[in-house]
Design a protein around this motif. Structure first.
Motif, PDB file in Angstrom:
ATOM      1  N   GLY A  38     -12.671   1.205 -26.179  1.00 40.10           N
ATOM      2  CA  GLY A  38     -12.645   2.650 -26.360  1.00 40.10           C
ATOM      3  C   GLY A  38     -13.921   3.173 -26.984  1.00 40.10           C
ATOM      4  N   ASN A  39     -13.794   3.722 -28.179  1.00 34.11           N
ATOM      5  CA  ASN A  39     -14.833   4.549 -28.787  1.00 34.11           C
ATOM      6  C   ASN A  39     -16.249   3.978 -28.750  1.00 34.11           C
ATOM      7  OD1 ASN A  39     -13.339   6.835 -29.646  1.00 34.11           O
ATOM      8  ND2 ASN A  39     -12.518   5.687 -31.376  1.00 34.11           N
ATOM      9  N   VAL A  40     -16.419   2.759 -29.249  1.00 31.29           N
ATOM     10  CA  VAL A  40     -17.740   2.150 -29.340  1.00 31.29           C
ATOM     11  C   VAL A  40     -17.670   0.759 -28.724  1.00 31.29           C
ATOM     12  CG1 VAL A  40     -18.383   3.511 -31.367  1.00 31.29           C
ATOM     13  CG2 VAL A  40     -17.297   1.293 -31.700  1.00 31.29           C
ATOM     14  N   GLY A  41     -18.778   0.034 -28.723  1.00 35.47           N
ATOM     15  CA  GLY A  41     -18.778  -1.296 -28.145  1.00 35.47           C
ATOM     16  C   GLY A  41     -17.681  -2.172 -28.729  1.00 35.47           C
ATOM     17  N   PHE A  42     -17.105  -3.042 -27.909  1.00 39.63           N
ATOM     18  CA  PHE A  42     -15.921  -3.793 -28.316  1.00 39.63           C
ATOM     19  C   PHE A  42     -16.177  -4.636 -29.563  1.00 39.63           C
ATOM     20  CE2 PHE A  42     -12.563  -6.943 -28.141  1.00 39.63           C
ATOM     21  CZ  PHE A  42     -11.459  -6.211 -27.725  1.00 39.63           C
ATOM     22  N   ASP A  43     -17.277  -5.353 -29.586  1.00 43.34           N
ATOM     23  CA  ASP A  43     -17.571  -6.206 -30.745  1.00 43.34           C
ATOM     24  C   ASP A  43     -17.788  -5.367 -31.997  1.00 43.34           C
ATOM     25  OD1 ASP A  43     -17.326  -8.464 -29.171  1.00 43.34           O
ATOM     26  OD2 ASP A  43     -19.476  -8.623 -28.781  1.00 43.34           O
ATOM     27  N   GLN A  44     -18.385  -4.190 -31.838  1.00 40.22           N
ATOM     28  CA  GLN A  44     -18.552  -3.287 -32.978  1.00 40.22           C
ATOM     29  C   GLN A  44     -17.192  -2.823 -33.497  1.00 40.22           C
ATOM     30  OE1 GLN A  44     -21.640  -1.989 -34.532  1.00 40.22           O
ATOM     31  NE2 GLN A  44     -20.029  -1.599 -36.027  1.00 40.22           N
ATOM     32  N   GLN A  45     -16.270  -2.535 -32.579  1.00 46.79           N
ATOM     33  CA  GLN A  45     -14.922  -2.130 -32.985  1.00 46.79           C
ATOM     34  C   GLN A  45     -14.247  -3.222 -33.812  1.00 46.79           C
ATOM     35  OE1 GLN A  45     -13.721   0.671 -29.130  1.00 46.79           O
ATOM     36  NE2 GLN A  45     -12.809  -1.325 -29.337  1.00 46.79           N
ATOM     37  N   VAL A  46     -14.427  -4.470 -33.384  1.00 43.01           N
ATOM     38  CA  VAL A  46     -13.818  -5.582 -34.107  1.00 43.01           C
ATOM     39  C   VAL A  46     -14.410  -5.676 -35.511  1.00 43.01           C
ATOM     40  CG1 VAL A  46     -13.478  -8.079 -34.143  1.00 43.01           C
ATOM     41  CG2 VAL A  46     -13.308  -6.838 -31.982  1.00 43.01           C
ATOM     42  N   ASP A  47     -15.737  -5.569 -35.611  1.00 45.54           N
ATOM     43  CA  ASP A  47     -16.375  -5.591 -36.932  1.00 45.54           C
ATOM     44  C   ASP A  47     -15.870  -4.432 -37.797  1.00 45.54           C
ATOM     45  OD1 ASP A  47     -17.836  -7.866 -36.480  1.00 45.54           O
ATOM     46  OD2 ASP A  47     -19.716  -6.829 -36.043  1.00 45.54           O
ATOM     47  N   ASN A  48     -15.715  -3.261 -37.193  1.00 43.99           N
ATOM     48  CA  ASN A  48     -15.230  -2.094 -37.935  1.00 43.99           C
ATOM     49  C   ASN A  48     -13.819  -2.326 -38.462  1.00 43.99           C
ATOM     50  OD1 ASN A  48     -17.638  -0.940 -37.158  1.00 43.99           O
ATOM     51  ND2 ASN A  48     -16.737   0.525 -35.731  1.00 43.99           N
ATOM     52  N   ALA A  49     -12.986  -2.988 -37.653  1.00 44.20           N
ATOM     53  CA  ALA A  49     -11.621  -3.271 -38.090  1.00 44.20           C
ATOM     54  C   ALA A  49     -11.628  -4.227 -39.279  1.00 44.20           C
ATOM     55  CB  ALA A  49     -10.809  -3.859 -36.940  1.00 44.20           C
ATOM     56  N   PHE A  50     -12.392  -5.298 -39.188  1.00 48.81           N
ATOM     57  CA  PHE A  50     -12.447  -6.253 -40.297  1.00 48.81           C
ATOM     58  C   PHE A  50     -13.062  -5.625 -41.546  1.00 48.81           C
ATOM     59  CE2 PHE A  50     -11.753  -9.701 -37.166  1.00 48.81           C
ATOM     60  CZ  PHE A  50     -10.827 -10.453 -37.878  1.00 48.81           C
TER      61      PHE A  50
END
Length: 313
Positions: A38-50
């Motif tokens: 969705g919003n931003v690159g997938f790996d960035q989303q994962v980092d944002n979640a953690f």
């Protein structure tokens, strides 16, 4: 008793704040976070979640599951022009934590089965993972207690095109599958009119959050800045907080002051109306409850209290 909760997210800005609701509100038993393109690159989303889980002091307690990296049939479309990287340039610490080996869709199916009729899924990104779960497990729809969807506009303007809201536009085929699946309780939190009427934080509200000067309030102000600037430029009057509102409504429906039943259909073919949501108020075959108005002051006061806490390290 806490509500069994799963948050399906494309973590950036307000998605992060929705995670804080699930992570820190004692009424929530957050069982999993599932990631969807969705919003931003997938790996960035994962980092944002953690990063968010770490700020809440919950690392190692709530698993993060990786889901669909692309919509069902269309190319992925970023919203980084709205959110930047989603966290204001903050970098996730090298905390040693990794995503679960269990796929997001499998985790969703398993948790719905383990908490049959009780699990609330908060879907604050495109509906790709939910649609895949519907297709994979014939029992999934009946096992889910409630599905809270941030998406669409009630026969009104969009925010990615004149006709469509971003989450639905990115994967309209997935949205069509989900809204046609027959979930017993689907609650829709729309972009227009709800979000831009009752869930906007203007500069005065942002200043009040900044004045808290806590770890979470500083994170909020920094992660929210790109969204605040974009929304202000397009005339919204501040940053929009539909995702955190959705998470809170899953825990406290009394925040809603007006809601109605509709038949919701998604436009998948239109050249100019792809992703548009048609809310039919005349249908005898309704499939969603749309929240039409909430107590916006109460919502802001809740977020002020949440961001004023200092989670245990």
């Amino acid at each position: 008793m806490p509500i069994p909760l799963l948050i399906d997210t494309d973590t950036a800005a307000d998605d992060c704040f929705a995670l804080l609701v699930g992570l820190l509100d004692p009424r929530a038993d957050l069982l999993a976070i599932t990631m969807v393109a969705g919003n931003v690159g997938f790996d960035q989303q994962v980092d944002n979640a953690f990063l968010t889980v770490g700020l809440a002091g919950r690392l190692g307690e709530v698993p993060v599951h990786l889901g669909a990296r692309d919509p069902l049939v269309r190319p992925w479309l970023s919203a980084s022009d709205v959110h930047g990287d989603g966290v204001g340039g903050l970098k996730r610490p090298d905390d040693g934590h990794a995503p679960s080996d269990e796929d997001a869709v499998d985790a969703m199916i398993r948790l719905a089965k383990e908490h049959k009729g009780e699990l609330s899924i908060v879907a604050i990104g495109p509906l790709t993972n939910i649609a895949l779960a519907v297709q994979k497990d014939p029992e999934f729809v009946a096992n889910v207690g409630s599905l809270y969807v941030m998406g669409g506009s009630i026969n009104a303007r969009g925010n990615i095109t004149p006709a469509a809201e971003y989450n639905i536009y990115v994967d309209p085929e997935a949205a069509d599958i989900v809204f046609s699946a027959g979930f017993a309780d689907v609650v829709v939190i729309s972009w227009d009119p709800l979000t831009i009427t009752d869930a906007v934080f203007d500069q005065e509200r942002i200043d009040r959050i900044a004045a808290l000067d806590t770890t979470l309030s500083r994170f909020f102000v920094r992660a929210n800045q790109a969204t605040f600037d974009f929304d202000s430029r397009v005339g919204i009057g501040g940053s929009s907080h539909c995702d955190s509102l959705t998470a809170l409504l899953a825990l406290d429906r009394s925040l809603a002051t007006a809601e109605s039943r509709y038949r919701l259909e998604v436009e998948t073919e239109g050249t100019r109306t792809r992703g548009a949501t048609v809310f039919d108020w005349q249908s005898d075959d309704n499939n969603v409850t749309a929240i039409e108005k909430v107590d916006g002051e109460r919502f802001f006061d809740y977020m002020l209290t949440l961001l004023g806490t200092e989670p245990a390290a």
